[in-house]
Structures are given as C-alpha cells and as structure tokens.
Design a protein around this motif. Structure first.
Motif, PDB file in Angstrom:
ATOM      1  N   TYR A  48       0.846  -1.194   0.000  1.00 50.20           N
ATOM      2  CA  TYR A  48       0.000   0.000   0.000  1.00 50.20           C
ATOM      3  C   TYR A  48       0.885   1.248   0.000  1.00 50.20           C
ATOM      4  O   TYR A  48       1.870   1.335   0.727  1.00 50.20           O
ATOM      5  CB  TYR A  48      -0.878  -0.035   1.254  1.00 50.20           C
ATOM      6  CG  TYR A  48      -1.720   1.185   1.489  1.00 50.20           C
ATOM      7  CD1 TYR A  48      -2.729   1.559   0.609  1.00 50.20           C
ATOM      8  CD2 TYR A  48      -1.526   1.962   2.628  1.00 50.20           C
ATOM      9  CE1 TYR A  48      -3.514   2.674   0.848  1.00 50.20           C
ATOM     10  CE2 TYR A  48      -2.307   3.077   2.892  1.00 50.20           C
ATOM     11  CZ  TYR A  48      -3.303   3.429   1.987  1.00 50.20           C
ATOM     12  OH  TYR A  48      -4.079   4.533   2.230  1.00 50.20           O
ATOM     13  N   GLN A  49       0.535   2.206  -0.867  1.00 45.28           N
ATOM     14  CA  GLN A  49       1.286   3.452  -0.946  1.00 45.28           C
ATOM     15  C   GLN A  49       0.867   4.367   0.197  1.00 45.28           C
ATOM     16  O   GLN A  49      -0.288   4.760   0.291  1.00 45.28           O
ATOM     17  CB  GLN A  49       1.035   4.149  -2.289  1.00 45.28           C
ATOM     18  CG  GLN A  49       1.836   5.424  -2.484  1.00 45.28           C
ATOM     19  CD  GLN A  49       3.333   5.159  -2.584  1.00 45.28           C
ATOM     20  OE1 GLN A  49       3.761   4.156  -3.149  1.00 45.28           O
ATOM     21  NE2 GLN A  49       4.119   6.070  -2.014  1.00 45.28           N
ATOM     22  N   GLU A  50       1.800   4.715   1.046  1.00 40.75           N
ATOM     23  CA  GLU A  50       1.468   5.521   2.216  1.00 40.75           C
ATOM     24  C   GLU A  50       1.115   6.941   1.796  1.00 40.75           C
ATOM     25  O   GLU A  50       1.914   7.622   1.138  1.00 40.75           O
ATOM     26  CB  GLU A  50       2.640   5.540   3.200  1.00 40.75           C
ATOM     27  CG  GLU A  50       2.348   6.300   4.482  1.00 40.75           C
ATOM     28  CD  GLU A  50       3.424   6.103   5.539  1.00 40.75           C
ATOM     29  OE1 GLU A  50       3.577   6.996   6.387  1.00 40.75           O
ATOM     30  OE2 GLU A  50       4.115   5.059   5.508  1.00 40.75           O
ATOM     31  N   PRO A  51      -0.068   7.440   2.207  1.00 42.77           N
ATOM     32  CA  PRO A  51      -0.455   8.811   1.839  1.00 42.77           C
ATOM     33  C   PRO A  51       0.269   9.850   2.705  1.00 42.77           C
ATOM     34  O   PRO A  51       0.818   9.518   3.757  1.00 42.77           O
ATOM     35  CB  PRO A  51      -1.955   8.823   2.122  1.00 42.77           C
ATOM     36  CG  PRO A  51      -2.154   7.797   3.186  1.00 42.77           C
ATOM     37  CD  PRO A  51      -1.124   6.730   2.936  1.00 42.77           C
ATOM     38  N   ASP A  52       0.255  11.076   2.238  1.00 41.17           N
ATOM     39  CA  ASP A  52       0.842  12.153   3.043  1.00 41.17           C
ATOM     40  C   ASP A  52       0.032  12.375   4.307  1.00 41.17           C
ATOM     41  O   ASP A  52       0.589  12.497   5.406  1.00 41.17           O
ATOM     42  CB  ASP A  52       0.909  13.446   2.229  1.00 41.17           C
ATOM     43  CG  ASP A  52       1.890  13.349   1.067  1.00 41.17           C
ATOM     44  OD1 ASP A  52       2.860  12.576   1.186  1.00 41.17           O
ATOM     45  OD2 ASP A  52       1.661  14.023   0.041  1.00 41.17           O
TER      46      ASP A  52
ATOM     47  N   SER B 220      12.933  -2.921   9.303  1.00 42.91           N
ATOM     48  CA  SER B 220      12.132  -1.793   9.790  1.00 42.91           C
ATOM     49  C   SER B 220      11.293  -1.167   8.675  1.00 42.91           C
ATOM     50  O   SER B 220      10.199  -0.660   8.931  1.00 42.91           O
ATOM     51  CB  SER B 220      13.047  -0.729  10.412  1.00 42.91           C
ATOM     52  OG  SER B 220      13.843  -0.098   9.408  1.00 42.91           O
ATOM     53  N   GLN B 221      11.803  -1.205   7.450  1.00 40.60           N
ATOM     54  CA  GLN B 221      11.078  -0.618   6.316  1.00 40.60           C
ATOM     55  C   GLN B 221      10.108  -1.597   5.671  1.00 40.60           C
ATOM     56  O   GLN B 221       9.186  -1.174   4.955  1.00 40.60           O
ATOM     57  CB  GLN B 221      12.076  -0.119   5.263  1.00 40.60           C
ATOM     58  CG  GLN B 221      13.019   0.963   5.767  1.00 40.60           C
ATOM     59  CD  GLN B 221      12.271   2.189   6.262  1.00 40.60           C
ATOM     60  OE1 GLN B 221      11.449   2.755   5.547  1.00 40.60           O
ATOM     61  NE2 GLN B 221      12.551   2.593   7.504  1.00 40.60           N
ATOM     62  N   HIS B 222      10.309  -2.871   5.892  1.00 40.95           N
ATOM     63  CA  HIS B 222       9.442  -3.895   5.303  1.00 40.95           C
ATOM     64  C   HIS B 222       9.040  -4.899   6.390  1.00 40.95           C
ATOM     65  O   HIS B 222       9.420  -6.070   6.342  1.00 40.95           O
ATOM     66  CB  HIS B 222      10.165  -4.625   4.161  1.00 40.95           C
ATOM     67  CG  HIS B 222      10.645  -3.719   3.079  1.00 40.95           C
ATOM     68  ND1 HIS B 222      11.838  -3.027   3.165  1.00 40.95           N
ATOM     69  CD2 HIS B 222      10.096  -3.373   1.874  1.00 40.95           C
ATOM     70  CE1 HIS B 222      12.007  -2.309   2.070  1.00 40.95           C
ATOM     71  NE2 HIS B 222      10.970  -2.490   1.276  1.00 40.95           N
TER      72      HIS B 222
ATOM     73  N   GLU C 154      -3.527  -5.982   5.269  1.00 41.59           N
ATOM     74  CA  GLU C 154      -4.330  -5.165   6.185  1.00 41.59           C
ATOM     75  C   GLU C 154      -3.449  -4.466   7.216  1.00 41.59           C
ATOM     76  O   GLU C 154      -3.651  -3.291   7.553  1.00 41.59           O
ATOM     77  CB  GLU C 154      -5.362  -6.042   6.900  1.00 41.59           C
ATOM     78  CG  GLU C 154      -6.415  -6.644   5.987  1.00 41.59           C
ATOM     79  CD  GLU C 154      -5.910  -7.884   5.243  1.00 41.59           C
ATOM     80  OE1 GLU C 154      -6.625  -8.360   4.348  1.00 41.59           O
ATOM     81  OE2 GLU C 154      -4.797  -8.372   5.573  1.00 41.59           O
ATOM     82  N   GLY C 155      -2.468  -5.186   7.736  1.00 37.93           N
ATOM     83  CA  GLY C 155      -1.555  -4.581   8.700  1.00 37.93           C
ATOM     84  C   GLY C 155      -0.692  -3.505   8.081  1.00 37.93           C
ATOM     85  O   GLY C 155      -0.414  -2.466   8.700  1.00 37.93           O
ATOM     86  N   ASP C 156      -0.256  -3.737   6.846  1.00 39.53           N
ATOM     87  CA  ASP C 156       0.541  -2.749   6.128  1.00 39.53           C
ATOM     88  C   ASP C 156      -0.246  -1.454   5.952  1.00 39.53           C
ATOM     89  O   ASP C 156       0.256  -0.354   6.205  1.00 39.53           O
ATOM     90  CB  ASP C 156       0.957  -3.326   4.781  1.00 39.53           C
ATOM     91  CG  ASP C 156       1.807  -2.372   3.968  1.00 39.53           C
ATOM     92  OD1 ASP C 156       2.767  -1.803   4.526  1.00 39.53           O
ATOM     93  OD2 ASP C 156       1.512  -2.181   2.771  1.00 39.53           O
ATOM     94  N   ARG C 157      -1.498  -1.605   5.544  1.00 36.60           N
ATOM     95  CA  ARG C 157      -2.330  -0.414   5.319  1.00 36.60           C
ATOM     96  C   ARG C 157      -2.627   0.297   6.640  1.00 36.60           C
ATOM     97  O   ARG C 157      -2.576   1.540   6.710  1.00 36.60           O
ATOM     98  CB  ARG C 157      -3.626  -0.801   4.627  1.00 36.60           C
ATOM     99  CG  ARG C 157      -4.548   0.394   4.446  1.00 36.60           C
ATOM    100  CD  ARG C 157      -5.648   0.149   3.452  1.00 36.60           C
ATOM    101  NE  ARG C 157      -6.334   1.397   3.146  1.00 36.60           N
ATOM    102  CZ  ARG C 157      -6.866   1.683   1.975  1.00 36.60           C
ATOM    103  NH1 ARG C 157      -6.765   0.821   0.978  1.00 36.60           N
ATOM    104  NH2 ARG C 157      -7.482   2.846   1.792  1.00 36.60           N
TER     105      ARG C 157
END
Length: 606
Positions: free
Chosen positions: A288-292, A476-478, A484-487
């Motif tokens: 998921y692309q993290e929004p601002d 830490s980055q992945h 669902e947890g990622d989002r």
C-alpha cells in the motif's frame, strides 16, 4: 476541554516521575599505571619496586596488596610509600594502629598481605611497595635463571600501562642474555644493552599473570647460594620452543576460525535478507502506498489499542490519559474543574455503567479509577496522585494498573493477529540473530585483526557488520505484515502526521468541532494534544468551541490542562509501583607458563 486534556496528561507523567528511588553514590577505581623494577643482585636475591597508580572516584580508606613469595624465603626490606602528583613521596610507617599513614602486614608463610591505611577521594594516587626476595635466582651448572610471575594472576582489575624492567648487575656479552614472557599475548619483550629486560603491555586483563623467564651466565650471580647441580640450559630452551610452537599453532587456529566466521557471518546475513524479501513479496505482493495525510480515523479502535496493536507501544500513563478522555467523549465520564483557593484539580464522575459497547480495558479503567481509587461514583486527580497513601492502597492500585495493562494487550490481540504475517515471529528472530551475529563477528574479527596483525580481517568485519545493519534497516522498512496490517500502519502514521501539521490547513474543511474532539483523544495518545487544541482556538470562533467542544473550555481556562492530567496519572502510577532499592630473547608474549613463582599475587583498594 483542553484544560481537562492537559490535566489528564499531567497526571500520567506524575505517575511515572514520583517513583521512589534511593540514590547510591557510586565509587570505583582504575589502575591506570603499573610499573615494576626488579634489580638482580650478585647473591641471587632481587629487589622489587612495584609502583601502582590508582585513579579513584569516590571515597576509599586505603590499599590492599597480596605478595605471593612461595617457594622462597620471607621477603625482607619492606618499604611502603604513597606518591601524589607534584608532591614528595610519603613513607608509610608499619604498625597495627590502623590509623591513616600506617600499614600492617600479615605473613601466612606463603603470602605477605599488606593493608595500607591512607584515605583518598576523587584523585589519582600511587602506592609503592619495595621488598627483597632472597634466592630469587637459581644457578645451574650451565645457566642462571630468574623465573617469576612478576604480576600475579589474583588481580581482579584490568591493569593499564604495564611496564616491567628486570636489571642485571652489569651487562653480559651479546647473546648471553635471553628472555621470554608469558601471559597476555599482546605484550612485548625487549632486551636493552645486554643488561635490561623490558616487558610492556597496554592493558593486562584481570586475573592474568605476567611471567618473566630470564636466563644469563652464572658469573652474574657468582655469590648465589641457591645452586642446583644439573645442566638446565637445553631444557629451558626446549620448553620455551615448545611453548612458542603451541602459541603459533593457536595463532593459526585463531586465524582459521576468524576467516571462517568472517565468511559465514555475511553469508548468513545475506541469506536472511533474501528470505525476508521473499516472504515480504509473498505476503504483501502489492504494498500500500502511504499517503501524506489521512483526515479520518483509519479504524474504529481505542487510543490504547491503537498504540499497542499498530505502534507496538506498551500501555503507559499517557494511554491512561487518552482512555480517560475517550470515556469522557463517549459519555461514560464527566470531568469538571474544582473550585480551589489555590491550584487546580478535576473530578471524574461516572455518568453511566459500562456497556457491552466498551472494550474490556475501558471497563477495567472505570473500575480501577472510579470504584477502587474513588468512592464508586467519582474520583479526583489528587486522589489518584495519592494512591500510595497506605501500603494496602498502593498495592491494590498497582494490581488494578497491571490488570488494565493486561486487558489492553488482550483487546489489542485480535488486531495484532489480523495485522501480523504468519512468518512474523520467525522473521523477527532471524533479523535479531543476523544483527547479533554481525556484532559478534565484528568484535571477534577486529580483535583478531589486532592480535594477529592481519589488516584484511578489518575488511571482513566491516562488511559483516554493514550487512547486519542493513538487515535491521530492511526489516524496519518492510515489516512482516499482512496487507491489512501494512495499510493500517501507514494510514495511522499519516493520520498522526496530519495532527502534527494541523496548522497547515483549514480545520473546518476536515470536519466539525465535534470531530476534532475525537481527534484530541488520539492526539493525547500521540503526545500532541496541545497542538490540536491550539489550532482549534485559532481557527474556530471562540464562542463556537466554547459551546460545542468537550475539551476546549478546560484548555481555555487552564493551558496546562492536558499536562496536568498526564502528570497526575503518571504520579499515581509511579507512587504505587513497587520500588527497588540499591544495595576491581625479545618479541611477543607467549601462552602457557614456564613455572615461575608468584602466581597468586594481587591487590586492590578498600
């Protein structure tokens, strides 16, 4: 309401800050220099002068020194001095008065145990022991030998900057003076002017002796009565050669092990990196692309659960504060400021009984604060702060706190299970193993590089630890999360950023004052409630926030409202928590020993 929020936050911090502690004045010392001179005499005896420099922190009463003289006769010509930087040495007198400036000696027939009474505090000081040991040299038919552990293995402290000089009465012919040393492998032995043998170490490890084996012609100690009618030279040379071969064999084994570890470490780390990446792509092939920013609550969960399930933070006083405010928002509690002559306080009053709509940790908090700490209907923050008024009350308060922490973890578990990838535990374990292994390999290889004087081992060490650091960074980055947890993690981080940057946009475009009251609860958990309340005061008409906000009116009349709440909760939790009270021929050294006397010598300070 802001004032209330500040009060909750203040209460939380106070719970932590009042933890009863007893300070303990630390005292310690280091031995920063250890110089020994040994003057061999023609009669086979030797005069020793040991200068030991201590660097003290704290108060000490004096020095201890144990001189192992077995199997020789009792040492004679004892002299003890104390030297302070820039001052003349002070001779310490021998008597049993145990007064300052005296020393006493106990002779056990194998040891002389010195106790030097000389109080010292926060300074460097040198104590000097001088003595003579008879028959220190043995004259054989073909060689004379001085063989002694000049520094014994009973020192419990690291000895820094060690220098030992052994002197013959006069020079000998070139090649007639030979010397070996045993102990820590980093030491050096040199022969100077065919008369002096020098042993030096930057640091001698604790419980490690420094032994000197020195041979020279018998005419040097022509008046020696300690004579043995046998040829010993070839035996001594053969024994030292054997010790040297063993040292070289150990060195080769050490180098081989270092190389193997230096290769295995990076290979293991690379395997862990490959496995982590493979599992991450399998579990979450389309990250998921993290929004601002996220302007709505990412999920309907309590602030305590959010911090535990999403941010992996164990519940603390700030989460208590956020939960209190959330229960005020939901209508289960009412917060009101008390009219006091000085200072301020707030009362929490229960408005209705807990319903099934609440999480278990919210029900537990109501029981803990209202029923157990309060009178069943209400409680003031000052009563929460005074939760340690009696041992029984403090014990009960702490038990309820622990139960609340447990129920938060239980309530968060359903979210955690939903967020965590199936391989999460194994991934974390492998990452930790990779980092720990990299650090161990790094330390081992660097030590090996210095000991073996092999520069390229440094390269292996740097490569290994760099891969370990990158593995931790990649993890830490992945993190091992489900989609669902990622989002959830990325949305909540974006929501937090929105609250932090709330001054950069119009709050009215986001929602009503009532919606921002909801956000204040979560801002409290993030530690940024004041930022949100400040912007509410700036961006909304005062009459609007005064009449429609639950939290802002308190903040308007008391800007420290949130801080007070946190402080009160923190103080109560800390005060009730169980407390803990607090109650030294030239070349390198080789391993082994040539059988010299004096192995039990040691000392320290008291």
């Amino acid at each position: 309401m802001l004032k209330k929020v500040m009060a909750v936050i203040s209460l939380s911090f106070l719970l932590v800050l009042i933890l009863p502690m007893r300070s303990v004045q630390a005292k310690s010392y280091e031995i920063i220099n250890y110089d020994v001179t040994v003057d061999i005499v023609e009669d086979g005896s030797a005069y020793f002068k040991e200068k030991i420099t201590y660097d003290f922190e704290g108060e000490f009463n004096g020095f201890l020194f144990d001189l192992d003289y077995e199997p020789h006769e009792t040492p004679t010509d004892l002299l003890v001095k104390v030297e302070e930087v820039g001052k003349e040495p002070v001779i310490i007198s021998r008597d049993n008065s145990q007064t300052s400036g005296t020393y006493e000696v106990e002779d056990t027939e194998t040891y002389l145990n010195f106790t030097v009474y000389n109080p010292v505090e926060d300074q460097a000081l040198t104590v000097v022991y001088e003595y003579r040991i008879p028959d220190m040299v043995t004259n054989y038919n073909d060689i004379a030998q001085f063989n002694r552990k000049v520094i014994g293995g009973a020192w419990e402290d690291v000895l820094y900057d060690v220098d030992i000089r052994i002197s013959l009465p006069h020079p000998v012919e070139p090649g007639e003076l030979q010397a070996w040393a045993h102990g820590d492998a980093t030491g050096q032995v040199t022969i100077e002017n065919d008369q002096f043998v020098d042993l030096s170490l930057d640091a001698n490890p604790a419980e490690t002796f420094v032994e000197a084996n020195v041979i020279f012609p018998t005419y040097i100690t022509f008046d020696n009565t300690n004579q043995v009618e046998e040829d010993r030279l070839q035996t001594i040379l053969a024994n030292e050669a054997s010790l040297q071969r063993e040292q070289e064999a150990q060195r080769e084994r050490f180098l081989l092990i270092s190389i193997i570890l230096g290769i295995i470490g990076p290979i293991f780390t690379l395997f862990v990196l490959w496995w982590l990446r493979k599992k991450y792509m399998q579990t979450n092939p389309n990250p998921y692309q993290e929004p601002d920013y996220v302007y709505e609550l990412p999920e309907d969960m309590s602030p305590a659960i959010m911090m535990k399930a999403v941010f992996k933070k164990n519940p603390d006083a700030v989460d208590v504060s956020a939960t209190i405010l959330d229960l005020v928002r939901k209508g289960y509690l009412k917060m009101e400021e008390l009219d006091l002559p000085r200072g301020f306080d707030y009362r929490l009053t229960k408005l209705k009984e807990p319903s099934d709509a609440l999480f278990e940790h919210e029900k537990q908090l109501l029981f803990w604060l209202i029923d157990q700490t309060g009178d069943g209907q209400s409680v003031t923050f000052s009563e929460i702060e005074e939760s340690d008024a009696s041992p029984k009350k403090a014990k009960r308060f702490n038990e309820e706190r622990e139960e609340w922490v447990r129920t938060v973890a239980e309530d968060a578990q359903s979210y955690t299970v939903h967020y965590r990838a199936p391989h999460a535990s194994l991934a974390f374990g492998l990452m930790v193993m990779s980092v720990v292994a990299s650090i161990i390999f790094f330390v081992g290889l660097v030590a090996a590089a210095f000991i073996l004087d092999v520069a390229w081992l440094h390269v292996l060490a740097i490569v290994g630890v760099s891969l370990g650091i990158y593995t931790a960074y990649y993890y830490s980055q992945h993190p091992p999360l489900t989609p669902e947890g990622d989002r959830a993690g990325k949305d909540w981080r974006a929501f937090k950023r929105m609250l932090e940057d709330v001054g950069d946009f119009r709050m009215e475009d986001i929602g009503s004052v009532g919606l921002w009251d909801v956000y204040v609860v979560y801002a409290t958990a993030f530690g940024i409630a004041e930022t949100v309340l400040d912007q509410m005061a700036i961006q909304y008409p005062e009459d609007l926030v005064q009449t429609t906000s639950l939290f802002y009116p308190y903040y308007y009349y008391n800007p420290f409202y949130i801080g007070f709440v946190n402080q009160s909760v923190s103080s109560g939790m800390a005060a009730a928590a169980p407390s803990l009270s607090a109650s030294g021929a030239g070349g390198e050294f080789s391993g082994g020993s040539s059988g010299g006397s004096g192995g039990g010598s040691g000392g320290g300070a008291f």
